[in-house]
Structure formats: structure tokens, C-alpha cells
Motif scaffolding. Sequence first.
Motif, PDB file in Angstrom:
ATOM      1  N   MET A 103      56.460  94.587  59.946  1.00 18.10           N
ATOM      2  CA  MET A 103      57.818  95.055  59.668  1.00 18.10           C
ATOM      3  C   MET A 103      58.164  96.254  60.541  1.00 18.10           C
ATOM      4  N   LYS A 104      57.217  97.165  60.686  1.00 19.58           N
ATOM      5  CA  LYS A 104      57.486  98.384  61.446  1.00 19.58           C
ATOM      6  C   LYS A 104      57.725  98.098  62.924  1.00 19.58           C
ATOM      7  N   SER A 105      57.232  96.952  63.401  1.00 16.58           N
ATOM      8  CA  SER A 105      57.421  96.609  64.819  1.00 16.58           C
ATOM      9  C   SER A 105      58.797  96.019  65.096  1.00 16.58           C
ATOM     10  N   LEU A 106      59.512  95.647  64.051  1.00 17.07           N
ATOM     11  CA  LEU A 106      60.833  95.049  64.226  1.00 17.07           C
ATOM     12  C   LEU A 106      61.876  96.121  64.504  1.00 17.07           C
ATOM     13  N   GLN A 107      62.768  95.831  65.409  1.00 17.39           N
ATOM     14  CA  GLN A 107      63.839  96.759  65.752  1.00 17.39           C
ATOM     15  C   GLN A 107      65.044  96.498  64.853  1.00 17.39           C
ATOM     16  N   CYS A 108      64.845  96.780  63.554  1.00 13.94           N
ATOM     17  CA  CYS A 108      65.908  96.532  62.592  1.00 13.94           C
ATOM     18  C   CYS A 108      65.647  97.341  61.331  1.00 13.94           C
ATOM     19  N   LYS A 109      66.576  97.252  60.395  1.00 13.92           N
ATOM     20  CA  LYS A 109      66.390  97.898  59.103  1.00 13.92           C
ATOM     21  C   LYS A 109      65.267  97.180  58.337  1.00 13.92           C
ATOM     22  N   THR A 110      64.516  97.947  57.569  1.00 12.84           N
ATOM     23  CA  THR A 110      63.462  97.360  56.739  1.00 12.84           C
ATOM     24  C   THR A 110      63.537  97.938  55.335  1.00 12.84           C
ATOM     25  N   ALA A 111      63.008  97.185  54.377  1.00 19.99           N
ATOM     26  CA  ALA A 111      62.974  97.658  52.998  1.00 19.99           C
ATOM     27  C   ALA A 111      61.858  96.957  52.251  1.00 19.99           C
ATOM     28  N   GLN A 112      61.314  97.634  51.262  1.00 21.30           N
ATOM     29  CA  GLN A 112      60.312  97.032  50.399  1.00 21.30           C
ATOM     30  C   GLN A 112      61.024  96.225  49.319  1.00 21.30           C
ATOM     31  N   LEU A 113      60.559  95.000  49.109  1.00 23.25           N
ATOM     32  CA  LEU A 113      61.149  94.143  48.072  1.00 23.25           C
ATOM     33  C   LEU A 113      60.091  93.204  47.526  1.00 23.25           C
ATOM     34  N   ASP A 114      59.912  93.237  46.221  1.00 27.03           N
ATOM     35  CA  ASP A 114      59.048  92.286  45.520  1.00 27.03           C
ATOM     36  C   ASP A 114      59.965  91.232  44.917  1.00 27.03           C
ATOM     37  N   VAL A 115      60.005  90.046  45.526  1.00 24.34           N
ATOM     38  CA  VAL A 115      60.950  89.023  45.068  1.00 24.34           C
ATOM     39  C   VAL A 115      60.589  88.475  43.693  1.00 24.34           C
ATOM     40  N   SER A 116      59.370  88.757  43.215  1.00 25.76           N
ATOM     41  CA  SER A 116      58.975  88.299  41.882  1.00 25.76           C
ATOM     42  C   SER A 116      59.357  89.304  40.796  1.00 25.76           C
ATOM     43  N   SER A 117      59.971  90.419  41.195  1.00 23.62           N
ATOM     44  CA  SER A 117      60.340  91.474  40.237  1.00 23.62           C
ATOM     45  C   SER A 117      61.856  91.598  40.131  1.00 23.62           C
ATOM     46  N   ASP A 144      63.522  93.860  38.660  1.00 25.87           N
ATOM     47  CA  ASP A 144      63.899  95.263  38.882  1.00 25.87           C
ATOM     48  C   ASP A 144      63.959  95.582  40.372  1.00 25.87           C
ATOM     49  N   SER A 145      62.998  95.060  41.134  1.00 25.35           N
ATOM     50  CA  SER A 145      62.985  95.281  42.574  1.00 25.35           C
ATOM     51  C   SER A 145      64.192  94.619  43.233  1.00 25.35           C
ATOM     52  N   ILE A 146      64.527  93.426  42.793  1.00 28.54           N
ATOM     53  CA  ILE A 146      65.691  92.715  43.329  1.00 28.54           C
ATOM     54  C   ILE A 146      66.978  93.490  43.040  1.00 28.54           C
ATOM     55  N   THR A 147      67.104  93.975  41.806  1.00 33.36           N
ATOM     56  CA  THR A 147      68.295  94.740  41.435  1.00 33.36           C
ATOM     57  C   THR A 147      68.426  96.000  42.279  1.00 33.36           C
ATOM     58  N   ALA A 148      67.308  96.697  42.482  1.00 32.96           N
ATOM     59  CA  ALA A 148      67.328  97.921  43.277  1.00 32.96           C
ATOM     60  C   ALA A 148      67.700  97.635  44.727  1.00 32.96           C
ATOM     61  N   PHE A 149      67.168  96.538  45.272  1.00 37.13           N
ATOM     62  CA  PHE A 149      67.502  96.207  46.656  1.00 37.13           C
ATOM     63  C   PHE A 149      68.973  95.845  46.789  1.00 37.13           C
ATOM     64  N   ALA A 150      69.488  95.033  45.870  1.00 39.91           N
ATOM     65  CA  ALA A 150      70.899  94.642  45.936  1.00 39.91           C
ATOM     66  C   ALA A 150      71.801  95.876  45.851  1.00 39.91           C
ATOM     67  N   LYS A 151      71.423  96.834  45.027  1.00 42.69           N
ATOM     68  CA  LYS A 151      72.203  98.069  44.906  1.00 42.69           C
ATOM     69  C   LYS A 151      72.180  98.846  46.213  1.00 42.69           C
ATOM     70  N   SER A 152      70.995  98.916  46.829  1.00 38.70           N
ATOM     71  CA  SER A 152      70.876  99.658  48.087  1.00 38.70           C
ATOM     72  C   SER A 152      71.610  98.964  49.224  1.00 38.70           C
ATOM     73  N   TYR A 153      71.713  97.634  49.168  1.00 42.44           N
ATOM     74  CA  TYR A 153      72.420  96.894  50.214  1.00 42.44           C
ATOM     75  C   TYR A 153      73.913  97.225  50.194  1.00 42.44           C
ATOM     76  N   GLY A 154      74.442  97.451  49.020  1.00 40.17           N
ATOM     77  CA  GLY A 154      75.844  97.839  48.914  1.00 40.17           C
ATOM     78  C   GLY A 154      76.785  96.649  48.787  1.00 40.17           C
ATOM     79  N   ASP A 155      78.033  96.873  49.122  1.00 37.26           N
ATOM     80  CA  ASP A 155      79.079  95.860  48.931  1.00 37.26           C
ATOM     81  C   ASP A 155      79.446  95.106  50.201  1.00 37.26           C
ATOM     82  N   GLY A 156      78.793  95.422  51.304  1.00 33.86           N
ATOM     83  CA  GLY A 156      79.154  94.800  52.571  1.00 33.86           C
ATOM     84  C   GLY A 156      78.861  93.317  52.619  1.00 33.86           C
ATOM     85  N   PRO A 157      79.485  92.617  53.560  1.00 35.20           N
ATOM     86  CA  PRO A 157      79.270  91.171  53.666  1.00 35.20           C
ATOM     87  C   PRO A 157      77.865  90.835  54.136  1.00 35.20           C
TER      88      PRO A 157
END
Length: 228
Positions: free
Chosen positions: A39-53, A55-68
Motif C-alpha cells: 500500500m505504501k508503494s502506491l502513489q495514491c491515498k491509502t486507508a486501513q479498512l477491515d471489510v469484515s467489521s 464499525d470499520s466500514i462505517t468509519a471509512f465511509a464517514k472519512s470518505y465524505g460525500d463526494g462522488p
Amino acid sequence: MPNAVVTGANSGIGHAFAQVLIREGYNVTAVDLNVGDGMKSLQCKTAQLDVSSPDSITAFAKSYGDGPLDLLLNIAGVMVPPADDALSTVSLDTLTKTFGVNTFGPLLLTQALLPNLLNSENPRLGVMSSRVGSIADNSSGGSYAYRASKAAVNSVFKNMAVELKDKGVVVVIMHPGFVKTPLAPGSWEMKEAVMPEEAATKLWGVLKSKGLEETGRFWHREGFELEW
């Protein structure tokens, strides 16, 4: 610049897909359970996400915001060794963990990011399935949790395709073929197995070629349709 979220992006097909999309000019957010060297080698935004959680999904969606969000790629997956996924050995714990990542995760993440997808002018939704999830194609048996989780995710995303067609969302269900990844250590010895870069490049060709008239269908990386 179109926006994309790619799960399972620390290694394997997810990492290769993120690289393809970056080259294609996407504003990529790469996510994985572990933000490691891949992930760190990618030239892009990164984030931790546990797709089986949830709570983790909710937190990521909140951090992503309202953009398309123009493209959501559900690539993250798990598979236990076949010896632990046989009729005589599969356990509730294996079933729960496998379905949590392979089936429930893609459904709940898509649910959480659906408002963002619907804000896109050309929304596209992809999920990494497997041919072993095809009931009609099953001639080898075994892999109870993995096989069932992929059959289930096929059903889920076919269902989404039906519901989201009139909203303009193209849903593509993908089979990568044999790929040399950490998910399947035995694949490294298979002559027919390809590297993640080849699989991702070919799947991207399939994914971007599909329109609403072909939404909700199951495609091999080589471009032909697979049976359910």
C-alpha cells in the motif's frame, strides 16, 4: 479525475488493480486490513479498512465524505487451506470468517458507499468472485466455505444489478482465473497461473467494456461469460 476505491490493495490482484487505475488517471483510495509495504508503494491515498467489521466500514465511509465515487472494486478476499475447508474439517469459525470477508464485507461496504456511487455520473461496481462459486461448473467438490462464499457473493451482486440498473449503476462480477498471489500459495506452481498484473489488466479491460445491458453478469478475465 474519476474516483475509485479498491479493497485488498496491499497485495495481489487488489494491489495490481490499484496500479492499473492510477495509470488510467483515477483518483484512487486504496484500502486493506493492513497498510503494509504494498500500500505504501502506491502513489495514491491509502486507508486501513477491515471489510469484515461493520464499525470499520462505517468509519471509512464517514472519512470518505460525500463526494462522488465512480468505481468501487471489492477485491479483498480470504481462503483457508483446502485441508481445513473440507467436508470433514470445515468449522463454523472458518465459515464465519470466510463469509465475513468474501460475502458480507462487499455487501456492507457497497451499502455504505452507495450514496457516493449514486452521486457519480457513470457509477461502476465490481466484485472479485471465483469460478468455484459457479454451482453449474462444480465438478471437483471441496472448499466448502470458500466455494459457498463466492456463490453467495454472486447472488448478492446479481441482486444489486437488478435493483441498481435503473439508477445507472453497472455491476460486474469477475473471475480472475489462476493467479500467483498469497491467497493461493499453490498457484505459484501452476503453469496456467498468471501474475496479478496480467489478471488485473485483463479484468480492467472487461470491467470498463460493460454497460447497463450487460450488468450483473459473471465474466472470466479472458472476456467470456461464466455460468452460475
